[in-house]
Design an enzyme around this catalytic site. Structure first.
Site, PDB file in Angstrom:
ATOM      1  N   ASP A   1      -6.550   8.918  10.375  1.00 56.00           N
ATOM      2  CA  ASP A   1      -5.374   8.544  10.521  1.00 56.00           C
ATOM      3  C   ASP A   1      -4.567   8.971  11.942  1.00 56.00           C
ATOM      4  O   ASP A   1      -4.870  10.203  12.127  1.00 56.00           O
ATOM      5  CB  ASP A   1      -4.081   8.962   9.582  1.00 56.00           C
TER       6      ASP A   1
ATOM      7  N   GLU B   1       0.997  -1.290   0.013  1.00 55.53           N
ATOM      8  CA  GLU B   1      -0.074  -0.033  -0.008  1.00 55.53           C
ATOM      9  C   GLU B   1       0.977   1.384   0.095  1.00 55.53           C
ATOM     10  O   GLU B   1       1.752   1.355   0.766  1.00 55.53           O
ATOM     11  CB  GLU B   1      -0.880   0.105   1.362  1.00 55.53           C
TER      12      GLU B   1
END
Lengths: 275, 408
Positions: free
Chosen positions: A60, A49
């Site tokens: 995040d 990724e």
């Protein structure tokens, strides 16, 4: 068969979960990030990724927020991120790369242009955190039509009723988020994760990777029993942060990342043999 | 002439939460089920007369509605054109329009059985209003506020603390409203089972823009009636300041289908619209993008990274704007114009000296637009400003800007 499908099938044939490793494009600078990316398969990564940095990464935790800001500060752009994939593909035609991030930089690049450029660079799939199934018309459908996989996140709040809608346009694999929370937080119940993976597999033939909160080789060993893939990001990104000197990479930066990946890969390989 | 039916501008959003191409539900999957629940709970509440009654009762006895419509006689004479009127939202309990939305949403949170409230705040007005309703309804409350804003709006931080809220300073980014909203979203995604996110402006994922507009629409509805009572007609122009745009959409909504009423939104022009990244005027100086759950006009660079424009006003320096404003901008129904820090400071002082009213710096941006507009209009015409908040929170920082000290 897409690279992603082929790779998960190969891992399953070896009776082990695929190790899905997240790195931030351009962190801490373009050259170092390219060296990190290029060395991931040898270190044990099965799927990569590649984070597309964004100024406002709402899902995040601090580690990935800061990594994104380091990348942007070093001048990372979407074109540079795509160029990293293109460079990687010159040396590796097998390892799947999934671009992961938020929608706005893609929207501003232009959806059609982005899909074409991603295809040309050798990208295999997309994970776009802020595009739920309700917004499939934006990017998911055109990406699928162009032959890119669109990997959707399923979460503990995705109940039985909703799961079919979430899975409908998902391809490549399903990314199960182990918790309600942001990347890098702690997993509350290990048993619940295994249960959730089985629940999702009841609805789909796609491989199910789990992520958010997997930090150690031991975690990889535990979660790798149930899941087809293990997605790890925060600890890898932290390996970058911990080796910087005054914000600049040191000779340890690239190897530190690859060492973390190797350790996680070893844990993943023990997941089913140890059982 | 009143427009209706297919030509109406008041029909949005559609079932996908869109106002034209703007709005939508651009959130992480974790939040998606919750947002769908919220939409359903809001539909149910909207259809329940008891919900409307409860809001009405609280508006009268707690907020102090209706807020007066005041003819600013000296200001009108000074500007030498149209009559200037003020819709006195600053007289509401807690000192701004923010309480209108907070009361509506806290009742909804209770209906949904939520046990913890979070909110973001810029100038602190929404934080104070949220802390207030949380105290009244005995719910724990966490307010996310940019560290820069904590410093420049210190009086409001103290108010929130006195009301029992926990204030969490956010140091990411420039430490302003955008960063506070990111952090609130991170908290929400973590505590999704128990927590209600009480968004303060008419932005964010659907149904927030619609819901916040509905709760704020009382401003324009009252204003329309009050003006009719006073002058027997509709005003010629209505002005409000726009950050996220909750007071503005609440003020404008009643007039959207009245083409005879010109509508103006004052954006934060900061150091000037021509100064590179020197302003927070998302419609004058930004372009459409996706942030915080909705598509709207955003300040951003050529690579889609969000910019943080400066403004003297902590309530207006948000890089986006509510999606309905983006739609009304494209439809050219509302004229959005940037007001510089300097112009806002002049307006701030003018109102204090002319009317004995110290406005919030946010509302002073609206007044600065009125100062440009009124002299170009006839003496038989009227312009109404939504005076969205009072300026107590700003006196210290304005005093510094003006070089005032304790001695002279």
């Amino acid at each position: 068969m897409s690279r992603i499908t082929a790779r998960f099938a190969a891992c399953t044939a070896e009776n082990r979960p695929a190790l899905v490793t997240y790195v931030m494009a351009g962190d801490p600078d373009l050259e170092t990030a390219q060296a990190i990316l290029d060395g991931l398969p040898a270190a044990g990564a099965d799927v990569i990724e590649l984070g597309m940095p964004f100024s406002d990464p709402m899902a995040d935790g601090v580690a990935i927020q800061v990594a994104g800001h380091r990348a942007l500060k070093s001048g990372q752009t979407m074109r540079r991120t795509l160029a990293m994939v293109e460079n990687f593909r010159k040396k590796d035609a097998e390892t799947p790369i999934v671009l992961m991030g938020y929608y706005n930089p893609i929207y501003i690049f232009g959806v059609a242009d982005f899909i074409a450029a991603a295809k040309a660079a050798g990208v295999d799939g997309l994970i776009v955190v802020d595009l739920p199934a309700e917004e499939d018309e934006e990017l998911c459908i055109p990406a699928l039509e162009a032959g890119l996989n669109f990997i959707r996140l399923a979460t503990p709040t995705t109940d039985e009723r909703r799961l079919p809608a979430v899975l409908r346009n998902t391809s490549g694999f399903v990314y199960y988020v182990t918790m309600t929370g942001i990347t890098g937080a702690a997993i509350k119940s290990r048993a619940a994760v295994g249960e959730a993976v089985r629940r999702i597999k009841h609805h789909t033939d796609l491989p199910v990777a789990v992520g958010f909160g997997i930090k150690t080789a031991e975690d990889a060993q535990v979660f790798g029993r149930d899941a087809d893939g293990l997605a790890v990001g925060t600890v890898i990104v932290n390996a970058v942060a911990e080796t910087l000197n005054d914000g600049k990479p040191t000779e340890r930066t690239v190897t530190a990342v690859h060492d973390v990946v190797a350790s996680l890969a070893a844990g993943a390989r023990r997941a089913r043999s140890a059982a | 002439m009143t427009l209706s039916g297919i030509n109406s501008l008041r029909l949005g959003p559609d079932e996908h939460g869109r106002f034209g191409i703007y709005g939508g539900r651009f959130v992480a999957e974790t939040l998606m089920p919750l947002i769908l629940d919220l939409e359903k709970a809001y539909r149910d509440a909207k259809a329940d007369p008891a919900f409307a009654d409860e809001i009405k009762h609280l508006a009268t006895h707690y907020t102090g509605r209706p807020s007066p419509l005041y003819f600013a006689e000296r200001t009108s004479a000074h500007l030498g054109g149209a009559k200037v009127w003020l819709k006195r939202e600053e007289l509401n309990h807690t000192g701004s329009h923010k309480i209108n939305n907070c009361l509506g949403q806290i009742l909804l949170a209770r209906r949904m059985g939520k046990t913890r409230i979070i909110a973001e705040t810029g100038a602190g007005q929404h934080g104070v209003a949220t802390a207030t309703v949380c105290a009244k309804f005995d719910l724990p409350c966490v307010i996310f506020m940019g560290a820069t804003d904590v410093e420049r709006q210190w009086p409001n931080v103290l108010r929130m603390k006195m009301l029992g809220a926990e204030v969490r300073p956010v140091t990411a980014g420039a430490g302003t409203l955008k960063d506070a909203m990111n952090e609130a979203l991170r908290d929400w995604v973590t505590n999704v089972d128990t927590t209600y996110y009480l968004i303060g402006t008419a932005a964010g994922p659907h149904p927030y823009p619609e819901m916040v507009r509905d709760f704020q629409s009382v401003i324009g509805a009252e204003l329309k009636d009050q003006f009719l009572q006073a002058e027997g007609k509709l005003p010629d122009a209505v002005v409000a300041c726009v950050g996220g745009g909750s007071n503005a959409i609440g003020t404008f909504h009643a007039f959207l289908d009245e083409p005879g009423v010109a509508l103006y939104g004052a954006e934060a022009g900061g150091h000037g619209i021509d100064v590179d990244n020197g302003h927070a005027a998302s419609m004058t100086g930004g372009r459409p993008g996706v942030l915080h759950g909705n598509r709207t006009y955003l300040l951003q660079d050529e690579d889609g990274q969000i910019l943080e424009g400066p403004s003297i006003s902590a309530g207006l320096d948000y890089p986006g704007v509510g999606p309905e404003h983006a739609f009304l901008h494209d439809a050219k129904r509302v004229t959005y114009a940037p007001i510089t820090d300097k112009e806002a400071l002049e307006a701030f002082q003018l109102l204090a000296r002319m009317e004995g009213i110290i406005p919030a710096l946010e509302s002073a941006h609206g007044l600065a637009q009125v100062m440009k507009l009124a002299p170009t209009m006839g003496k038989d015409q009227s312009v109404v400003l939504c005076l969205s908040g009072r300026g107590d929170k700003d006196v210290e920082s304005v005093g510094k800007h003006l070089g005032m000290d304790m001695i002279s």
